[in-house]
Design a protein around this motif. Structure first.
Motif, PDB file in Angstrom:
ATOM      1  N   ALA A  38       1.295   2.746   6.550  1.00  0.00           N
ATOM      2  CA  ALA A  38       0.553   1.560   7.001  1.00  0.00           C
ATOM      3  C   ALA A  38      -0.686   1.345   6.127  1.00  0.00           C
ATOM      4  O   ALA A  38      -1.020   0.205   5.793  1.00  0.00           O
ATOM      5  CB  ALA A  38       0.168   1.698   8.472  1.00  0.00           C
ATOM      6  N   CYS A  39      -1.344   2.434   5.720  1.00  0.00           N
ATOM      7  CA  CYS A  39      -2.503   2.326   4.817  1.00  0.00           C
ATOM      8  C   CYS A  39      -2.095   1.771   3.465  1.00  0.00           C
ATOM      9  O   CYS A  39      -2.780   0.904   2.911  1.00  0.00           O
ATOM     10  CB  CYS A  39      -3.146   3.702   4.609  1.00  0.00           C
ATOM     11  N   ILE A  40      -0.992   2.276   2.936  1.00  0.00           N
ATOM     12  CA  ILE A  40      -0.509   1.806   1.638  1.00  0.00           C
ATOM     13  C   ILE A  40      -0.181   0.318   1.712  1.00  0.00           C
ATOM     14  O   ILE A  40      -0.547  -0.460   0.826  1.00  0.00           O
ATOM     15  CB  ILE A  40       0.720   2.641   1.198  1.00  0.00           C
ATOM     16  N   ILE A  41       0.481  -0.094   2.777  1.00  0.00           N
ATOM     17  CA  ILE A  41       0.828  -1.498   2.986  1.00  0.00           C
ATOM     18  C   ILE A  41      -0.438  -2.357   3.042  1.00  0.00           C
ATOM     19  O   ILE A  41      -0.540  -3.389   2.381  1.00  0.00           O
ATOM     20  CB  ILE A  41       1.657  -1.659   4.281  1.00  0.00           C
ATOM     21  N   LEU A  42      -1.421  -1.902   3.823  1.00  0.00           N
ATOM     22  CA  LEU A  42      -2.644  -2.689   3.989  1.00  0.00           C
ATOM     23  C   LEU A  42      -3.451  -2.744   2.691  1.00  0.00           C
ATOM     24  O   LEU A  42      -3.965  -3.804   2.320  1.00  0.00           O
ATOM     25  CB  LEU A  42      -3.486  -2.129   5.135  1.00  0.00           C
ATOM     26  N   GLU A  43      -3.551  -1.641   1.982  1.00  0.00           N
ATOM     27  CA  GLU A  43      -4.305  -1.656   0.738  1.00  0.00           C
ATOM     28  C   GLU A  43      -3.623  -2.542  -0.308  1.00  0.00           C
ATOM     29  O   GLU A  43      -4.299  -3.239  -1.070  1.00  0.00           O
ATOM     30  CB  GLU A  43      -4.556  -0.242   0.226  1.00  0.00           C
ATOM     31  N   GLN A  44      -2.298  -2.545  -0.336  1.00  0.00           N
ATOM     32  CA  GLN A  44      -1.566  -3.447  -1.241  1.00  0.00           C
ATOM     33  C   GLN A  44      -1.911  -4.899  -0.896  1.00  0.00           C
ATOM     34  O   GLN A  44      -2.187  -5.713  -1.784  1.00  0.00           O
ATOM     35  CB  GLN A  44      -0.071  -3.198  -1.101  1.00  0.00           C
ATOM     36  N   PHE A  45      -1.916  -5.215   0.380  1.00  0.00           N
ATOM     37  CA  PHE A  45      -2.267  -6.556   0.839  1.00  0.00           C
ATOM     38  C   PHE A  45      -3.709  -6.904   0.437  1.00  0.00           C
ATOM     39  O   PHE A  45      -3.971  -7.975  -0.124  1.00  0.00           O
ATOM     40  CB  PHE A  45      -2.105  -6.629   2.354  1.00  0.00           C
ATOM     41  N   LEU A  46      -4.638  -5.989   0.704  1.00  0.00           N
ATOM     42  CA  LEU A  46      -6.045  -6.251   0.432  1.00  0.00           C
ATOM     43  C   LEU A  46      -6.301  -6.451  -1.066  1.00  0.00           C
ATOM     44  O   LEU A  46      -7.111  -7.288  -1.453  1.00  0.00           O
ATOM     45  CB  LEU A  46      -6.923  -5.116   0.974  1.00  0.00           C
ATOM     46  N   ARG A  47      -5.599  -5.703  -1.902  1.00  0.00           N
ATOM     47  CA  ARG A  47      -5.762  -5.841  -3.363  1.00  0.00           C
ATOM     48  C   ARG A  47      -5.259  -7.206  -3.845  1.00  0.00           C
ATOM     49  O   ARG A  47      -5.689  -7.675  -4.897  1.00  0.00           O
ATOM     50  CB  ARG A  47      -5.013  -4.727  -4.103  1.00  0.00           C
ATOM     51  N   SER A  48      -4.361  -7.827  -3.083  1.00  0.00           N
ATOM     52  CA  SER A  48      -3.816  -9.119  -3.497  1.00  0.00           C
ATOM     53  C   SER A  48      -4.750 -10.278  -3.163  1.00  0.00           C
ATOM     54  O   SER A  48      -4.537 -11.400  -3.625  1.00  0.00           O
ATOM     55  CB  SER A  48      -2.463  -9.353  -2.823  1.00  0.00           C
ATOM     56  N   LEU A  49      -5.791 -10.014  -2.379  1.00  0.00           N
ATOM     57  CA  LEU A  49      -6.711 -11.075  -1.968  1.00  0.00           C
ATOM     58  C   LEU A  49      -7.760 -11.316  -3.042  1.00  0.00           C
ATOM     59  O   LEU A  49      -8.151 -10.408  -3.766  1.00  0.00           O
ATOM     60  CB  LEU A  49      -7.401 -10.702  -0.651  1.00  0.00           C
ATOM     61  N   PRO A  50      -8.276 -12.552  -3.115  1.00  0.00           N
ATOM     62  CA  PRO A  50      -9.326 -12.854  -4.109  1.00  0.00           C
ATOM     63  C   PRO A  50     -10.643 -12.181  -3.737  1.00  0.00           C
ATOM     64  O   PRO A  50     -10.871 -11.809  -2.634  1.00  0.00           O
ATOM     65  CB  PRO A  50      -9.458 -14.374  -4.058  1.00  0.00           C
TER      66      PRO A  50
END
Length: 139
Positions: free
Chosen positions: A127-139
């Motif tokens: 879940a952390c990996i998923i969330l960090e991947q998502f967060l890195r995709s944000l501007p």
């Protein structure tokens, strides 16, 4: 396959997130925020069916996130499978029950990565990996 979010998809007002790595018996959970772009594992939910949604509601009440993130698994070639459909259904049910934006993230290999990192709780680490991947995709 879910698209990677972009600035148009995720309003700047969405600062805090709760992420889920959906599983039939266990659902990993992580919390994170846009400012630090980091995620923290939370206690994995070990429940099925409606009992899972009771536990999810408790977490949402506790963390008060602006939005939710759900990992959606795919085959390596991008094709969907049974768990793809289950995770997407879980995301739809979260949208309907909680009225929060729910973002789906392609989570291929997140559990494998969590195991490779030696995670004690692979579901929460995923879940952390998923969330960090998502967060890195944000501007």
């Amino acid at each position: 396959m879910p698209d990677t979010p972009d600035a148009m998809d995720v309003p700047a007002a969405c600062q805090t997130f709760l992420a889920f790595d959906f599983g039939l018996k266990r659902t990993g959970v992580a919390s994170g925020n846009r400012l630090t772009r980091t995620a923290t594992p939370q206690v994995t939910i070990a429940a099925e069916g409606d009992a899972r949604f009771v536990k999810v509601a408790e977490r949402i009440k506790e963390w008060q996130p602006d939005a939710l993130v759900v990992g959606v698994p795919f085959h390596p070639d991008g094709a969907s499978h049974e768990n793809t459909l289950r995770a997407q259904k879980f995301a739809r049910r979260l949208r309907g029950r909680h009225g929060l934006p729910v973002y789906e993230v392609d989570e291929r290999y997140s559990t494998t990565e969590a195991h490779a990192l030696g995670a004690k709780d692979a579901d929460a680490a995923s879940a952390c990996i998923i969330l960090e991947q998502f967060l890195r995709s944000l501007p």
